[in-house]
Design a protein around this motif. Structure first.
Motif, PDB file in Angstrom:
ATOM      1  N   ARG A   1      10.826   7.187   9.348  1.00  0.00           N
ATOM      2  CA  ARG A   1       9.758   7.640   8.458  1.00  0.00           C
ATOM      3  C   ARG A   1       8.605   6.639   8.484  1.00  0.00           C
ATOM      4  O   ARG A   1       8.398   5.898   7.520  1.00  0.00           O
ATOM      5  CB  ARG A   1      10.294   7.791   7.032  1.00  0.00           C
ATOM      6  CG  ARG A   1      11.251   8.950   6.814  1.00  0.00           C
ATOM      7  CD  ARG A   1      10.490  10.267   6.704  1.00  0.00           C
ATOM      8  NE  ARG A   1       9.450  10.218   5.700  1.00  0.00           N
ATOM      9  CZ  ARG A   1       9.645  10.401   4.392  1.00  0.00           C
ATOM     10  NH1 ARG A   1      10.859  10.638   3.921  1.00  0.00           N
ATOM     11  NH2 ARG A   1       8.632  10.360   3.551  1.00  0.00           N
ATOM     12  N   PRO A   2       7.831   6.570   9.575  1.00  0.00           N
ATOM     13  CA  PRO A   2       6.749   5.578   9.649  1.00  0.00           C
ATOM     14  C   PRO A   2       5.699   5.741   8.551  1.00  0.00           C
ATOM     15  O   PRO A   2       4.988   4.787   8.237  1.00  0.00           O
ATOM     16  CB  PRO A   2       6.146   5.805  11.035  1.00  0.00           C
ATOM     17  CG  PRO A   2       6.621   7.148  11.464  1.00  0.00           C
ATOM     18  CD  PRO A   2       7.942   7.358  10.802  1.00  0.00           C
ATOM     19  N   ASP A   3       5.630   6.938   7.944  1.00  0.00           N
ATOM     20  CA  ASP A   3       4.665   7.145   6.864  1.00  0.00           C
ATOM     21  C   ASP A   3       4.984   6.281   5.646  1.00  0.00           C
ATOM     22  O   ASP A   3       4.098   5.966   4.843  1.00  0.00           O
ATOM     23  CB  ASP A   3       4.640   8.619   6.466  1.00  0.00           C
ATOM     24  CG  ASP A   3       6.020   9.122   6.039  1.00  0.00           C
ATOM     25  OD1 ASP A   3       6.937   9.140   6.898  1.00  0.00           O
ATOM     26  OD2 ASP A   3       6.182   9.488   4.859  1.00  0.00           O
ATOM     27  N   LEU A   4       6.258   5.893   5.481  1.00  0.00           N
ATOM     28  CA  LEU A   4       6.629   5.042   4.358  1.00  0.00           C
ATOM     29  C   LEU A   4       5.976   3.668   4.445  1.00  0.00           C
ATOM     30  O   LEU A   4       5.828   2.969   3.436  1.00  0.00           O
ATOM     31  CB  LEU A   4       8.152   4.870   4.306  1.00  0.00           C
ATOM     32  CG  LEU A   4       8.983   6.128   4.013  1.00  0.00           C
ATOM     33  CD1 LEU A   4      10.455   5.813   4.086  1.00  0.00           C
ATOM     34  CD2 LEU A   4       8.612   6.701   2.645  1.00  0.00           C
TER      35      LEU A   4
ATOM     36  N   LYS B   1       0.258   2.685  11.898  1.00  0.00           N
ATOM     37  CA  LYS B   1      -0.611   3.436  12.791  1.00  0.00           C
ATOM     38  C   LYS B   1       0.137   3.745  14.083  1.00  0.00           C
ATOM     39  O   LYS B   1       0.917   2.938  14.564  1.00  0.00           O
ATOM     40  CB  LYS B   1      -1.872   2.632  13.109  1.00  0.00           C
ATOM     41  CG  LYS B   1      -2.738   2.359  11.886  1.00  0.00           C
ATOM     42  CD  LYS B   1      -3.954   1.525  12.263  1.00  0.00           C
ATOM     43  CE  LYS B   1      -4.812   1.238  11.037  1.00  0.00           C
ATOM     44  NZ  LYS B   1      -5.986   0.383  11.366  1.00  0.00           N
ATOM     45  N   PRO B   2      -0.096   4.940  14.667  1.00  0.00           N
ATOM     46  CA  PRO B   2       0.565   5.254  15.938  1.00  0.00           C
ATOM     47  C   PRO B   2       0.112   4.297  17.034  1.00  0.00           C
ATOM     48  O   PRO B   2      -1.027   3.839  17.045  1.00  0.00           O
ATOM     49  CB  PRO B   2       0.110   6.693  16.229  1.00  0.00           C
ATOM     50  CG  PRO B   2      -1.122   6.883  15.405  1.00  0.00           C
ATOM     51  CD  PRO B   2      -0.979   6.015  14.200  1.00  0.00           C
TER      52      PRO B   2
ATOM     53  N   ASP C   1       0.812  -1.220   0.000  1.00  0.00           N
ATOM     54  CA  ASP C   1       0.000   0.000   0.000  1.00  0.00           C
ATOM     55  C   ASP C   1       0.843   1.266   0.000  1.00  0.00           C
ATOM     56  O   ASP C   1       0.307   2.365   0.111  1.00  0.00           O
ATOM     57  CB  ASP C   1      -0.968  -0.003   1.183  1.00  0.00           C
ATOM     58  CG  ASP C   1      -0.268  -0.222   2.517  1.00  0.00           C
ATOM     59  OD1 ASP C   1       0.966  -0.427   2.522  1.00  0.00           O
ATOM     60  OD2 ASP C   1      -0.946  -0.189   3.559  1.00  0.00           O
ATOM     61  N   THR C   2       2.163   1.154  -0.125  1.00  0.00           N
ATOM     62  CA  THR C   2       3.027   2.326  -0.290  1.00  0.00           C
ATOM     63  C   THR C   2       4.114   1.993  -1.323  1.00  0.00           C
ATOM     64  O   THR C   2       4.413   0.821  -1.572  1.00  0.00           O
ATOM     65  CB  THR C   2       3.717   2.740   1.029  1.00  0.00           C
ATOM     66  OG1 THR C   2       4.705   1.750   1.379  1.00  0.00           O
ATOM     67  CG2 THR C   2       2.708   2.882   2.160  1.00  0.00           C
TER      68      THR C   2
ATOM     69  N   ALA D   1      10.427   2.462  10.216  1.00  0.00           N
ATOM     70  CA  ALA D   1       9.487   2.697  11.319  1.00  0.00           C
ATOM     71  C   ALA D   1      10.032   3.711  12.304  1.00  0.00           C
ATOM     72  O   ALA D   1       9.278   4.504  12.881  1.00  0.00           O
ATOM     73  CB  ALA D   1       9.192   1.378  12.028  1.00  0.00           C
TER      74      ALA D   1
ATOM     75  N   LYS E   1       3.001   3.290   6.351  1.00  0.00           N
ATOM     76  CA  LYS E   1       1.615   3.502   6.783  1.00  0.00           C
ATOM     77  C   LYS E   1       1.336   2.831   8.126  1.00  0.00           C
ATOM     78  O   LYS E   1       0.306   2.178   8.311  1.00  0.00           O
ATOM     79  CB  LYS E   1       0.622   3.001   5.734  1.00  0.00           C
ATOM     80  CG  LYS E   1       0.414   3.956   4.579  1.00  0.00           C
ATOM     81  CD  LYS E   1      -0.824   3.579   3.773  1.00  0.00           C
ATOM     82  CE  LYS E   1      -1.090   4.609   2.671  1.00  0.00           C
ATOM     83  NZ  LYS E   1      -2.265   4.255   1.857  1.00  0.00           N
TER      84      LYS E   1
END
Length: 435
Positions: free
Chosen positions: A185-188, A192-193, A145-146, A182, A190
């Motif tokens: 760049r945890p957005d890489l 969740k916090p 998904d990324t 993680a 996706k």
């Protein structure tokens, strides 16, 4: 999944036995179907475990090597009746499928060489190719998904197919990439916090240490006996050692390790041929329990063909039993050791990142498996260029190609289930085999 009714946490051990046996006998359809069956039986109908507990346990099982559905069954038994319940539920999840797979392996070896039998398995091998591609697309749709995850998948495929890097090394590199992402760049990924960890959560080191010591001793006991009595050159020692290593790197489901297992069993150990490996996967698709049960088929043929000082049948049975033992006993150890740490593990961002990296790499691993099966099922000969085995176009088996295309239509267009596809393709193989 629907919210469950209030939990009834007092089933007897007899209740657990009956329900676990039912699940073990009906657990067709791969991990998704098996987990759905457990959810219906345990959460929805009997309310023995609540929804949140079930999902948290499933998350833990995804973190561990081995078949996640069996590990979830072990956790359910552990939750309800401790180690005794875990041993009961986990064993009953495997035993029905293991018995069926063993019987099919014996019949397979007895019928090898018969023309009609080879024709049937021509169709089964071609169907397996379509089924593996279906698994690839399902996992890819869920995991990639990324763009970063897609990059890991492509790199994993190139590392295996082009560079021929060792499978465990590929998983390790993917885990490191995921853990670093993680942290920075945890957005890489996706991700969740996660909620902050409660400092008062217990650290059950004693229970974990006992589980590891007992589990490791049980895992190693047959290997030690083989080493003392038969020596390190015997095929049973090779079987036990290889499948013990495999049990540690079986992340992402059976399809993720099948290419590695097939290449080692076929090319390195020469326990069976590439076509036989595809036959074994076809048999495993028709049995209840984890798909990784195909390892038992490999162990049976390896023991059968290098049985001395035993008879071929006894050697095959010992190979199958040893393979099953070293494949599934570690699952009990992982759950008994780590289940008490469930809440802590769920709140470890780097661990989640490493798992996300491995899951992305698994897509590339299954892509490599798809290519490996296609080359060996559709073509009679290959040409090795550097480290890459390429098909010889002149050796295309037109019958296998026709059945593979038909299987793909049945799987993707008409959404037929696995057993139905295998049955139709086996019949097609029998018909075309006469030509």
């Amino acid at each position: 999944m629907q919210s469950a009714a209030p939990v009834n946490s007092s089933p007897t051990i007899g209740d657990l036995f009956r329900v676990s046996l039912r699940i073990g006998c009906l657990s067709f359809g791969g991990p998704a179907g098996q987990i759905a069956l457990m959810h219906r039986e345990i959460v929805e109908e009997r309310c023995w475990v609540d929804e949140d507990q079930f999902l948290h346990a499933l998350n833990l099982c995804h973190l561990l090597p081995g078949p996640e559905a069996q590990q979830l069954a072990i956790w359910i038994g552990w939750k309800l009746h401790g180690a005794r319940g875990g041993l009961l539920a986990g064993s009953l999840f495997v035993i029905p499928g293991a018995l069926v797979m063993l019987a099919l392996s014996v019949l397979y070896s007895a019928a090898t060489g018969l023309a009609w039998f080879a024709a049937i398995f021509l169709g089964i091998k071609a169907a397996v190719l379509a089924i593996v591609v279906q698994a690839l697309l399902r996992v890819a749709g869920r995991a990639l998904d990324t763009r970063f995850k897609l990059g890991i998948a492509v790199a994993a495929f190139a590392a295996l197919f082009v560079l021929a890097l060792p499978f465990p090394l590929v998983l390790l590199l993917a885990a490191i990439a995921g853990a670093v992402a993680a942290a920075r760049r945890p957005d890489l990924l996706k991700l969740k916090p996660v909620a902050p960890l409660d400092a008062n959560l217990p650290r059950p080191w004693g229970a974990t240490l006992r589980a590891v010591l007992v589990g490791a001793a049980a895992w190693a006991a047959p290997l030690a006996l083989i080493l003392v009595t038969l020596g390190p050159d015997h095929v049973l020692w090779q079987i036990g050692l290889f499948f013990s290593k495999l049990a540690v790197v079986t992340f992402g489901g059976a399809y993720a390790v099948l290419a590695y297992m097939a290449q080692q069993a076929v090319d390195h150990y020469a326990w069976l041929g590439a076509g036989e490996m595809a036959d074994g996967l076809g048999l495993a698709e028709t049995t209840p329990g984890p798909l990784i049960m195909v390892t038992q088929f490999v162990g049976y043929l390896a023991g059968l063909r290098a049985a001395a000082p035993f008879s071929p049948l006894v050697g095959g049975l010992l190979g199958a039993l040893l393979t099953t033992w070293v494949t599934f006993v570690p699952c009990f150890m992982w759950i008994f050791a780590l289940a008490p740490w469930m809440e802590r593990l769920e709140r470890a961002p780097r661990l989640k990142g490493a798992l996300a990296g491995i899951t992305a790499a698994v897509v590339g691993v299954i892509a490599n498996l798809s290519v490996w099966f296609a080359v060996h099922v559709l073509f009679a000969r290959t040409v090795t260029v550097s480290t890459v085995a390429l098909p010889d176009p002149a050796s295309l088996d037109w019958r296998a190609a026709i059945i593979a295309v038909a299987a793909a239509v049945l799987v993707f267009r008409f959404k037929w289930n696995v057993i139905r596809v295998l049955a139709v393709c086996a019949a097609a193989g029998l018909g075309l085999g006469a030509i």
